[in-house]
Scaffold this motif. Structure first.
Motif, mmCIF file in Angstrom:
data_model
loop_
_atom_site.group_PDB
_atom_site.id
_atom_site.type_symbol
_atom_site.label_atom_id
_atom_site.label_comp_id
_atom_site.label_asym_id
_atom_site.label_seq_id
_atom_site.Cartn_x
_atom_site.Cartn_y
_atom_site.Cartn_z
ATOM 1 N N ILE A 245 0.847 -1.207 0.000
ATOM 2 C CA ILE A 245 0.000 0.000 0.000
ATOM 3 C C ILE A 245 0.879 1.252 0.000
ATOM 4 C CG2 ILE A 245 -1.545 1.334 1.512
ATOM 5 C CD1 ILE A 245 -2.938 -1.389 2.120
ATOM 6 N N ILE A 246 1.940 1.230 0.803
ATOM 7 C CA ILE A 246 2.846 2.400 0.843
ATOM 8 C C ILE A 246 3.497 2.599 -0.535
ATOM 9 C CG2 ILE A 246 5.018 3.272 1.833
ATOM 10 C CD1 ILE A 246 4.137 1.873 4.489
ATOM 11 N N LEU A 247 3.955 1.507 -1.144
ATOM 12 C CA LEU A 247 4.581 1.616 -2.477
ATOM 13 C C LEU A 247 3.587 2.154 -3.508
ATOM 14 C CD1 LEU A 247 6.635 -1.715 -2.725
ATOM 15 C CD2 LEU A 247 7.544 0.603 -2.535
ATOM 16 N N GLU A 248 2.355 1.666 -3.430
ATOM 17 C CA GLU A 248 1.343 2.103 -4.411
ATOM 18 C C GLU A 248 1.038 3.580 -4.242
ATOM 19 O OE1 GLU A 248 -2.407 2.930 -6.317
ATOM 20 O OE2 GLU A 248 -2.089 3.048 -4.173
ATOM 21 N N ARG A 249 0.846 4.001 -2.981
ATOM 22 C CA ARG A 249 0.494 5.410 -2.730
ATOM 23 C C ARG A 249 1.674 6.350 -3.005
ATOM 24 N NH1 ARG A 249 -3.633 7.707 -3.492
ATOM 25 N NH2 ARG A 249 -3.640 6.061 -5.016
ATOM 26 N N LEU A 250 2.867 5.850 -2.700
ATOM 27 C CA LEU A 250 4.054 6.708 -2.804
ATOM 28 C C LEU A 250 4.578 6.780 -4.239
ATOM 29 C CD1 LEU A 250 5.240 8.020 -0.278
ATOM 30 C CD2 LEU A 250 7.065 6.315 -0.316
ATOM 31 N N LEU A 251 4.578 5.654 -4.934
ATOM 32 C CA LEU A 251 5.249 5.600 -6.244
ATOM 33 C C LEU A 251 4.330 5.237 -7.413
ATOM 34 C CD1 LEU A 251 8.413 3.664 -5.029
ATOM 35 C CD2 LEU A 251 8.276 6.095 -5.509
ATOM 36 N N LEU A 252 3.697 4.066 -7.329
ATOM 37 C CA LEU A 252 2.978 3.549 -8.492
ATOM 38 C C LEU A 252 1.871 4.477 -8.978
ATOM 39 C CD1 LEU A 252 2.716 -0.162 -7.335
ATOM 40 C CD2 LEU A 252 3.989 0.651 -9.272
ATOM 41 N N CYS A 253 1.124 5.080 -8.035
ATOM 42 C CA CYS A 253 -0.034 5.893 -8.423
ATOM 43 C C CYS A 253 0.370 7.089 -9.281
ATOM 44 C CB CYS A 253 -0.831 6.323 -7.196
ATOM 45 S SG CYS A 253 0.002 7.556 -6.217
#
Lengths: 234, 291
Positions: free
Chosen positions: B78-86
């Motif tokens: 979730i942190i990776l998605e919110r921080l980078l992927l999105c």
């Protein structure tokens, strides 16, 4: 006079570099049915999508009961009580009829019950387990409207609900919109079918090149039907 | 001969169990986010390491790890998605593939620095030690448990997506996220949740794998490429396709290794090439699903 529910001022929208709306101004009062008429490509659908927050970079102002909503994400706008019946109905091919019907969450009290919907459209109950897109065009349109009525939306944005449908279905949709009006639901309608529009609407906005150029009463639309049809190119 | 063939089929089912759980997570993530998540193998590895480190430093037992590790890894996802992927959703899918590849290299190297290349053993939980008599053959209890646990998780996930209102919302958001959002559903939050759930599935598989293989920083690399092949064979984004193909490919590869060992490493790719030639959308895929 009922208070203004939706107020749009100097609305401008773009698709990439190309400007689609050039300062749209319109008001919709509580309980009214108002139509946007105009040729294909003048910005009617873009106006609805802009109100719904579905297009980025829109400028101007949009207020719902006086509260600015421009800039809010579209799920927040919907939660304020606005529902959308999109162009080409937007029925999901991966969902059954029942799943399509139950998809929009209840956003306000007073939405239509499943019993009421099934009483009006028994087919939606009979074919509840069929894939939504297997319904006929008219049935899909009923489904698209019914799911929004179930959600309790008090302002419904309808984009060409009669497009491509047989006259008997158009009459059923007319009755449905009149039912909605009796329930106090406010409707902003995009429509090319002037006969249908004059039967359900209180007034009409004529759009040309991304702007509202004229407000017309039902009588004016009937009186100038030939001229308007020529203008619309239908 | 028959008993060793049966054993080989069961070994295939164990491999298939891991393929199925991993490809299921990949398929769910690809279906909604249109991301080919190269970091999925890393989440699998992190799942195993959370169980291992938890056991070493906190005395966490296997059963607690089976719950706790997916939660921890879901939070990482979730942190990776919110921080980078999105930030890359509006760009070509290749950018997210590159990003997740970069995340993989970064996390793997960090784990290598901390834990070294050598794998560490993770002990089979006491209740699952030994063997079980299946009637027609004897097979390690833990491996039977892996097959059953994987089947339960896969079927539960399939039911969640196909038979619940949350699943219907997910499927609708896969088809037309803009309209689903206009109905009042917070699609960005849904996307974040789905990414986290996919990572949790990978972590669950990682914990199950810990007693089978050594827990090692590169364990995800060994499985992610065949898993991508499974996703392609099953059909990009197809949930049922991932589950069925995962188990079938596991067994086919095991049988290949039994009858003609030199082909075992390449059989999965031969299978993928054949399926792509015959049905380019995969066995269970549709044109819409792979768009």
């Amino acid at each position: 006079m009922p208070e203004t529910l939706l107020s749009v001022r100097n609305l401008q929208a773009w698709y990439d570099e190309s400007q689609a709306l050039f300062g749209v101004d319109l008001d919709v009062r509580e309980g009214e049915v108002v139509t946007l008429v105009g040729r294909n490509g003048v910005g009617k659908t873009t106006t609805l999508k802009s109100i719904m927050g579905m297009i980025p970079g829109v400028k101007g102002s949009i207020a719902l009961r006086g509260t600015p909503i421009l800039g809010l994400s579209s799920h927040r706008i919907a939660r304020l009580g606005i529902g959308v019946v999109p162009e080409e109905r937007g029925i999901f091919s991966g969902l059954t009829v029942r799943e399509n019907l139950m998809l929009p969450p209840v956003i306000a009290e007073g939405g239509w019950s499943l019993e009421r919907i099934h009483q009006l459209f028994p087919i939606l109950d009979e074919r509840r387990n069929s894939i939504g897109t297997k319904l006929s065009g008219g049935e899909q349109q009923m489904l698209a409207i019914a799911r929004i009525l179930r959600s309790g939306a008090r302002l419904v944005l309808m984009d060409e609900p009669t497009e491509g449908l047989a006259p008997v279905i158009v009459n059923a949709i007319r009755d449905l919109v009149l039912d909605m009006k009796r329930d106090g639901i406010t409707v902003l309608l995009v429509e090319q079918n002037l006969r249908f529009a004059t039967k359900v609407s209180d007034r009409h906005y004529l759009m040309v090149h991304g702007k509202i150029v004229e407000t017309l009463s039902n009588e004016e639309v009937v009186h100038r039907e030939g001229e308007l049809l020529a203008h619309l190119g239908v | 001969m028959l008993e060793s063939l049966g054993g080989q089929i069961f070994n295939g089912l164990v491999s298939g169990a891991f393929y199925a759980m991993l490809s299921l997570g990949l398929a769910i993530i690809f279906g909604l986010l249109r991301i080919v998540n190269f970091a999925h193998g890393t989440m699998y590895m992190l799942g195993a390491f959370v169980a291992y480190v938890g056991a070493q430093s906190l005395g966490l037992n296997f059963w607690v790890a089976l719950i706790a590790s997916p939660i921890v890894v879901a939070i990482v996802g979730i942190i990776l998605e919110r921080l980078l992927l999105c930030r890359l959703y509006k760009l070509d899918v290749l950018y997210n593939l590159l990003l997740t590849f970069g995340i993989t290299l970064f996390i793997e190297d960090a784990m290598r620095l901390k834990f070294g290349m050598q794998g560490s053993p993770y002990v089979i939980p006491g209740k699952l030690e030994g063997v079980v008599n299946l009637g027609f053959m004897i097979y390690p209890t833990y491996r039977v448990f892996v097959i059953v646990a994987s089947l339960i998780v896969c079927i539960a996930t399939w039911l969640l997506i196909e038979k619940t209102s949350l699943g219907a919302t997910l499927r609708a958001a896969t088809e037309n996220p803009g309209l689903v959002r206009a109905f009042g559903i917070n699609v960005p939050a849904l996307i974040t949740g789905v990414f986290g759930f996919g990572c949790a599935l990978a972590a669950f598989a990682g914990v199950l794998a810990a007693p089978v293989n050594n827990v090692a920083p590169l364990m995800g690399d060994d499985i992610i490429i065949p898993t991508f092949a499974v996703v392609v064979i099953g059909g990009m984004g197809s949930i049922l396709g991932s589950i069925v193909t995962g188990f079938v490919v596991g067994v086919v590869v095991a049988l290949g290794a039994f009858f003609y060992p030199p082909i075992s490493g390449t059989l999965i790719y031969i299978l993928m090439a054949f399926v792509l030639l015959v049905k380019p959308t995969g066995l269970f895929g549709s044109v819409e699903g792979s768009r």
